[in-house]
Scaffold this active site. Structure first.
Site, PDB file in Angstrom:
ATOM      1  N   CYS A 158       0.842  -1.185   0.000  1.00  0.00           N
ATOM      2  CA  CYS A 158       0.000   0.000   0.000  1.00  0.00           C
ATOM      3  C   CYS A 158       0.888   1.251   0.000  1.00  0.00           C
ATOM      4  O   CYS A 158       2.063   1.191   0.282  1.00  0.00           O
ATOM      5  CB  CYS A 158      -0.862   0.013   1.265  1.00  0.00           C
ATOM      6  SG  CYS A 158      -1.767  -1.504   1.493  1.00  0.00           S
ATOM      7  N   ARG A 213       3.479   1.401  -7.152  1.00  0.00           N
ATOM      8  CA  ARG A 213       3.466   0.312  -6.155  1.00  0.00           C
ATOM      9  C   ARG A 213       2.285  -0.629  -6.395  1.00  0.00           C
ATOM     10  O   ARG A 213       2.183  -1.667  -5.758  1.00  0.00           O
ATOM     11  CB  ARG A 213       3.387   0.886  -4.733  1.00  0.00           C
ATOM     12  CG  ARG A 213       4.587   1.745  -4.335  1.00  0.00           C
ATOM     13  CD  ARG A 213       4.256   2.590  -3.120  1.00  0.00           C
ATOM     14  NE  ARG A 213       4.098   1.810  -1.918  1.00  0.00           N
ATOM     15  CZ  ARG A 213       5.105   1.514  -1.079  1.00  0.00           C
ATOM     16  NH1 ARG A 213       6.314   1.936  -1.366  1.00  0.00           N
ATOM     17  NH2 ARG A 213       4.915   0.803   0.018  1.00  0.00           N
ATOM     18  N   TRP A 240      -3.254  -1.947  -1.523  1.00  0.00           N
ATOM     19  CA  TRP A 240      -2.963  -3.219  -2.218  1.00  0.00           C
ATOM     20  C   TRP A 240      -3.545  -4.278  -1.285  1.00  0.00           C
ATOM     21  O   TRP A 240      -2.952  -4.588  -0.244  1.00  0.00           O
ATOM     22  CB  TRP A 240      -1.456  -3.362  -2.398  1.00  0.00           C
ATOM     23  CG  TRP A 240      -1.016  -4.706  -2.878  1.00  0.00           C
ATOM     24  CD1 TRP A 240      -0.578  -5.745  -2.123  1.00  0.00           C
ATOM     25  CD2 TRP A 240      -0.978  -5.190  -4.224  1.00  0.00           C
ATOM     26  NE1 TRP A 240      -0.257  -6.816  -2.899  1.00  0.00           N
ATOM     27  CE2 TRP A 240      -0.502  -6.531  -4.189  1.00  0.00           C
ATOM     28  CE3 TRP A 240      -1.296  -4.645  -5.451  1.00  0.00           C
ATOM     29  CZ2 TRP A 240      -0.345  -7.294  -5.340  1.00  0.00           C
ATOM     30  CZ3 TRP A 240      -1.132  -5.427  -6.588  1.00  0.00           C
ATOM     31  CH2 TRP A 240      -0.664  -6.713  -6.532  1.00  0.00           C
ATOM     32  N   ASN A 277      -0.146   0.320   6.160  1.00  0.00           N
ATOM     33  CA  ASN A 277       0.472  -0.584   5.185  1.00  0.00           C
ATOM     34  C   ASN A 277       1.111  -1.704   6.001  1.00  0.00           C
ATOM     35  O   ASN A 277       1.890  -1.441   6.900  1.00  0.00           O
ATOM     36  CB  ASN A 277       1.537   0.152   4.360  1.00  0.00           C
ATOM     37  CG  ASN A 277       2.261  -0.780   3.412  1.00  0.00           C
ATOM     38  OD1 ASN A 277       1.755  -1.856   3.085  1.00  0.00           O
ATOM     39  ND2 ASN A 277       3.451  -0.395   2.982  1.00  0.00           N
ATOM     40  N   GLY A 278       0.737  -2.948   5.710  1.00  0.00           N
ATOM     41  CA  GLY A 278       1.329  -4.078   6.436  1.00  0.00           C
ATOM     42  C   GLY A 278       0.255  -5.099   6.772  1.00  0.00           C
ATOM     43  O   GLY A 278      -0.828  -5.097   6.191  1.00  0.00           O
ATOM     44  N   GLU A 295      13.903 -22.700 -13.783  1.00  0.00           N
ATOM     45  CA  GLU A 295      13.586 -21.297 -13.470  1.00  0.00           C
ATOM     46  C   GLU A 295      14.767 -20.389 -13.792  1.00  0.00           C
ATOM     47  O   GLU A 295      14.601 -19.309 -14.362  1.00  0.00           O
ATOM     48  CB  GLU A 295      13.169 -21.174 -12.007  1.00  0.00           C
ATOM     49  CG  GLU A 295      12.888 -19.768 -11.522  1.00  0.00           C
ATOM     50  CD  GLU A 295      11.798 -19.048 -12.298  1.00  0.00           C
ATOM     51  OE1 GLU A 295      11.062 -19.699 -13.061  1.00  0.00           O
ATOM     52  OE2 GLU A 295      11.715 -17.809 -12.184  1.00  0.00           O
ATOM     53  N   LYS A 297      14.559 -17.295 -16.467  1.00  0.00           N
ATOM     54  CA  LYS A 297      14.946 -15.918 -16.136  1.00  0.00           C
ATOM     55  C   LYS A 297      15.934 -15.382 -17.170  1.00  0.00           C
ATOM     56  O   LYS A 297      15.802 -14.268 -17.668  1.00  0.00           O
ATOM     57  CB  LYS A 297      15.564 -15.870 -14.732  1.00  0.00           C
ATOM     58  CG  LYS A 297      14.564 -16.053 -13.621  1.00  0.00           C
ATOM     59  CD  LYS A 297      13.798 -14.805 -13.275  1.00  0.00           C
ATOM     60  CE  LYS A 297      12.401 -14.653 -13.651  1.00  0.00           C
ATOM     61  NZ  LYS A 297      11.448 -15.674 -13.792  1.00  0.00           N
ATOM     62  N   GLU A 352      14.291 -14.935 -20.763  1.00  0.00           N
ATOM     63  CA  GLU A 352      13.196 -13.966 -20.934  1.00  0.00           C
ATOM     64  C   GLU A 352      13.653 -12.515 -20.813  1.00  0.00           C
ATOM     65  O   GLU A 352      12.987 -11.614 -21.305  1.00  0.00           O
ATOM     66  CB  GLU A 352      12.038 -14.247 -19.978  1.00  0.00           C
ATOM     67  CG  GLU A 352      12.275 -13.914 -18.527  1.00  0.00           C
ATOM     68  CD  GLU A 352      10.987 -14.102 -17.698  1.00  0.00           C
ATOM     69  OE1 GLU A 352       9.911 -13.690 -18.140  1.00  0.00           O
ATOM     70  OE2 GLU A 352      11.102 -14.682 -16.612  1.00  0.00           O
ATOM     71  N   HIS A 373      22.008 -37.955 -21.821  1.00  0.00           N
ATOM     72  CA  HIS A 373      21.083 -38.488 -22.846  1.00  0.00           C
ATOM     73  C   HIS A 373      20.862 -37.500 -23.970  1.00  0.00           C
ATOM     74  O   HIS A 373      19.843 -37.553 -24.661  1.00  0.00           O
ATOM     75  CB  HIS A 373      19.744 -38.848 -22.178  1.00  0.00           C
ATOM     76  CG  HIS A 373      19.879 -39.909 -21.131  1.00  0.00           C
ATOM     77  ND1 HIS A 373      20.012 -41.239 -21.423  1.00  0.00           N
ATOM     78  CD2 HIS A 373      19.981 -39.798 -19.795  1.00  0.00           C
ATOM     79  CE1 HIS A 373      20.143 -41.925 -20.295  1.00  0.00           C
ATOM     80  NE2 HIS A 373      20.126 -41.081 -19.295  1.00  0.00           N
ATOM     81  N   LYS A 386       3.242  -8.746 -18.508  1.00  0.00           N
ATOM     82  CA  LYS A 386       3.314  -9.161 -17.105  1.00  0.00           C
ATOM     83  C   LYS A 386       2.254 -10.219 -16.800  1.00  0.00           C
ATOM     84  O   LYS A 386       2.486 -11.146 -16.061  1.00  0.00           O
ATOM     85  CB  LYS A 386       3.113  -7.953 -16.175  1.00  0.00           C
ATOM     86  CG  LYS A 386       3.189  -8.304 -14.691  1.00  0.00           C
ATOM     87  CD  LYS A 386       4.503  -8.946 -14.340  1.00  0.00           C
ATOM     88  CE  LYS A 386       4.562  -9.481 -12.921  1.00  0.00           C
ATOM     89  NZ  LYS A 386       5.743 -10.361 -12.722  1.00  0.00           N
TER      90      LYS A 386
HETATM   91  C1  AGP Z   1       7.987 -15.450 -15.368  1.00  0.00           C
HETATM   92  O1  AGP Z   1       9.116 -14.641 -15.115  1.00  0.00           O
HETATM   93  C2  AGP Z   1       7.070 -14.851 -16.411  1.00  0.00           C
HETATM   94  N1  AGP Z   1       6.734 -13.528 -16.127  1.00  0.00           N
HETATM   95  C3  AGP Z   1       5.894 -15.774 -16.723  1.00  0.00           C
HETATM   96  O2  AGP Z   1       6.419 -17.047 -17.004  1.00  0.00           O
HETATM   97  C4  AGP Z   1       4.826 -15.923 -15.612  1.00  0.00           C
HETATM   98  O3  AGP Z   1       5.361 -16.661 -14.538  1.00  0.00           O
HETATM   99  C5  AGP Z   1       3.639 -16.683 -16.211  1.00  0.00           C
HETATM  100  O4  AGP Z   1       3.109 -15.920 -17.258  1.00  0.00           O
HETATM  101  C6  AGP Z   1       2.537 -16.985 -15.196  1.00  0.00           C
HETATM  102  O5  AGP Z   1       2.001 -15.786 -14.709  1.00  0.00           O
HETATM  103  P1  AGP Z   1       1.026 -15.869 -13.427  1.00  0.00           P
HETATM  104  O6  AGP Z   1       1.841 -16.397 -12.293  1.00  0.00           O
HETATM  105  O7  AGP Z   1       0.564 -14.454 -13.203  1.00  0.00           O
HETATM  106  O8  AGP Z   1      -0.114 -16.801 -13.759  1.00  0.00           O
END
Ligand code: AGP
Length: 609
Positions: free
Chosen positions: A2, A27, A74, A100-101, A482, A486, A489, A505, A604
């Site tokens: 928040c 934020r 938030w 906030n918290g 993961e 990272k 992407e 393999h 996002k």
């Molecule tokens: C991960 O860094 C990406 N931004 C993407 O893979 C993300 O995790 C995926 O689109 C799922 O999003 P969500 O967790 O909001 O469902």
């Protein structure tokens, strides 16, 4: 998180506060509100939605005041709506508060205050604070004493700002774990969650520390500890531009969010403790109504699901499958009323994940969602919701959402295991203690990186690579996936995560001195096997970057580069092991000059199929 803004001085408080809230919009929030002292009364206006809704309305209402507080919410407890928006008022309407918290003991306080005759209007944890101050005032000599007494009863995290008709020339503030700064002007003073809110007025600030409260008038700021003793504070001059200030001095939101993980993990633990300890109900779920689990998610959230499979099968002893949501919905899965489907989604709006949830629901499965956004579609369609308290994740690359998802999934595993008898209450408490040590261990690693820049130096060595291979086993195989995600992407370098045992393999053909091989080699039951894989890579002139613990000497001797992380329980090691890989990807993308927070082609939240 928040956003809080407070003002007292010669200017029109309404304009200063609305302007400040707009500068905190980055934020993330779902509702906003303001409270002003006007002609001996407290005027409040609060709405779900964006600040501009407030601004338009306030233009129509001719209110002028020199003192007020504002808030962007938030949501953590209670859906985003007008009633749950801050500020919150006491029964007498003489005290207004923003927060906030997370108030961990809000359930107990709400019961106590209700028994004493207080009437609550919202579902928020925050509202208990303003009624607590009102209650303390009944047996305090002055408002400051009542405020101090109330703050001392709070458990959890808080940044609080209060205005009151009992002392209209003063803004009262308090802080524990959630940031609060005081801006020093000429004949005016400001309080806010973050410097950007008032940076256009002043760059001279006092940072409140945990367990401090302050009284702020237009001409004076006094800071006290919780014994009511005055505390001397240093005035700091902020050299940041506004843009840098929005990122709290970090160059990108991604770096800020990576460094927020200790707080995010701590908040996710404290935000879920009440149901884990059965002080409140984990609503909508009958733990005896299912005999298997299916997890559906996308991207980084899918990787969290792969790790959760180890938690749920090895600790809770329940068969668990994990699917990409986009695959699940077309593979005609066997689902019935004895199946619990867990969707993991930061945004709660991912189209594939929502579609998988709807398919499961049609087959009469029970739905649990692990989500970071209160009121999002996934939370409205699931039977049960477990929230992560990461705060808004602005950068497209998911970091703190991932580590808080693992935290929430581990908490659910403990809850389920105790109910299914696969863990005793003592074992649950032991695991919980290990979990509660994670934030400080993450903090230690991140502080060391800030000082020594080990990850940054290694990234400098490899940022021109064209390919990269990430290897891991068992509970850390998903961390290899993961880490690779990272890198690809945000730096657009092709990177592949693989089970270390699978390398021979096929992928071993890729290895030569030009392909960095990142290996997750921390303590655990498969460490010896991973060491053998490192030797296989070395035998082919591969250059190995190993994530390992200080006590694992063999890896230290074998690998070309070492990313040392604190040692934690094997099941919790992914939460720590992922952080150097997040930073490795971040620094490489930054060295390449790419838009780290908004990588090409990515959104996002992927709200389309
Ligand atoms: C991960 O860094 C990406 N931004 C993407 O893979 C993300 O995790 C995926 O689109 C799922 O999003 P969500 O967790 O909001 O469902």
């Amino acid at each position: 998180m928040c956003g809080i803004v407070g003002y007292i001085g010669k200017d029109n408080a309404k304009d200063v506060i609305v302007d400040g809230l707009k500068r905190l919009e980055y934020r993330g929030y779902d509702s906003a509100g303001i409270a002003l002292i006007v002609d001996g009364e407290i005027f409040t206006y609060k709405k779900q939605g964006k600040i501009r809704n407030i601004e338009v309305e306030l233009r129509r209402v001719p209110v002028y005041s020199n003192v007020g507080i504002g808030h962007t919410r938030w949501a953590t407890h209670g859906k985003p709506n007008d009633v749950n928006a801050h500020p919150h008022l006491d029964c007498t309407k003489k005290i207004a508060l923003v927060h906030n918290g997370i108030v961990e003991n809000y359930a107990e306080l709400r019961r106590e205050l209700t028994e004493k005759g207080h009437t609550f209007t919202s579902q928020t944890d925050t509202e208990v604070i303003v009624h607590l101050i009102e209650e303390e005032l009944k047996h305090s000599s002055d408002f400051f004493t009542a405020f101090l007494s109330a703050v001392k009863r709070l458990q959890g995290s808080y940044a609080i700002a209060v205005i009151t008709l009992h002392q209209p020339d003063t803004v009262f503030v308090a802080r524990k774990d959630s940031p609060l700064v005081i801006g020093l002007g000429e004949g005016e003073n400001f309080v806010a969650s973050d410097v950007p809110a008032f940076l256009s007025y002043t760059n001279r600030v006092i940072f409140l520390d945990d367990f401090e409260i302050a009284t702020v008038t237009s001409s004076q700021v006094s800071v006290f500890d919780l014994n009511g003793e005055r505390v001397g504070k240093q005035t700091v001059t902020i050299p940041w531009s506004l843009s840098l200030a929005e990122k709290a001095g970090y160059k990108h939101f991604m770096l800020k969010e990576i460094n927020e993980q200790p707080r995010a993990v701590a908040d996710t633990i404290s935000g879920n403790l009440s149901w884990l300890r059965k002080e409140t109900e984990l609503e909508g779920i009958d733990l005896n109504s299912f005999n298997r689990i299916q997890i559906v998610a996308c991207g980084t959230s899918y990787h969290a699901g792969l790790i959760a499979k180890f938690y749920l099968e090895n600790i809770a002893k329940i068969p668990t499958e994990v699917d990409y949501a986009s695959e699940y919905r077309y593979r005609d899965p066997i689902v019935d009323e004895k199946t619990l489907v867990i969707s993991i989604t930061q945004s709660g709006e991912t189209a594939d994940t929502l579609a998988a949830m709807r398919l499961a629901k049609k087959e009469r499965a029970k739905l649990l969602t692990i989500c970071n956004v209160i009121g999002s579609t996934a939370t409205r369609e699931a039977d049960t919701v477990i929230y992560t308290y990461a705060g808004p994740e602005i950068s497209v690359a998911s970091t703190k959402a991932f580590t808080t998802q693992l935290t929430a999934l581990f908490l659910f595993t403990l809850y389920l295991s105790r109910e299914r008898g696969t863990l005793s209450s003592e074992e649950v408490e032991r695991y919980l203690r290990e979990l509660m040590e994670l934030p400080s261990k993450l903090e230690t690693f991140l502080n060391l990186e800030k000082e020594e820049g080990v990850v940054r130096k290694i990234a400098l060595e490899f940022y021109r690579a064209k390919d990269a291979l990430y290897l891991g086993r068992h509970v850390n195989y998903p961390i290899a996936l993961e880490g690779a995600l990272k890198l690809k992407e945000i730096s657009y370098i092709h990177a592949e995560g693989y089970p270390a045992g699978e390398m021979k393999h096929g992928p071993i053909a890729l290895i030569d001195e030009n392909v960095p091989v990142v290996v997750v080699a921390t303590k655990g039951k498969v460490l010896e096997k991973v060491i053998s894989n490192i030797e296989e890579v070395k035998a082919r002139k591969g250059r190995v970057i190993a994530v390992t613990n200080p006590s694992v000497k063999k890896v230290g001797e074998l690998a070309d580069f070492i990313l040392q992380v604190p040692e934690v329980d094997e099941y919790l090691s992914p939460v720590v092991n992922v952080v150097p890989l997040q930073l490795f990807a971040y620094y490489i993308a930054d060295f390449l000059g790419y838009d780290v927070d908004q990588p090409r082609n990515l959104a996002k939240s992927v709200t389309v199929e």
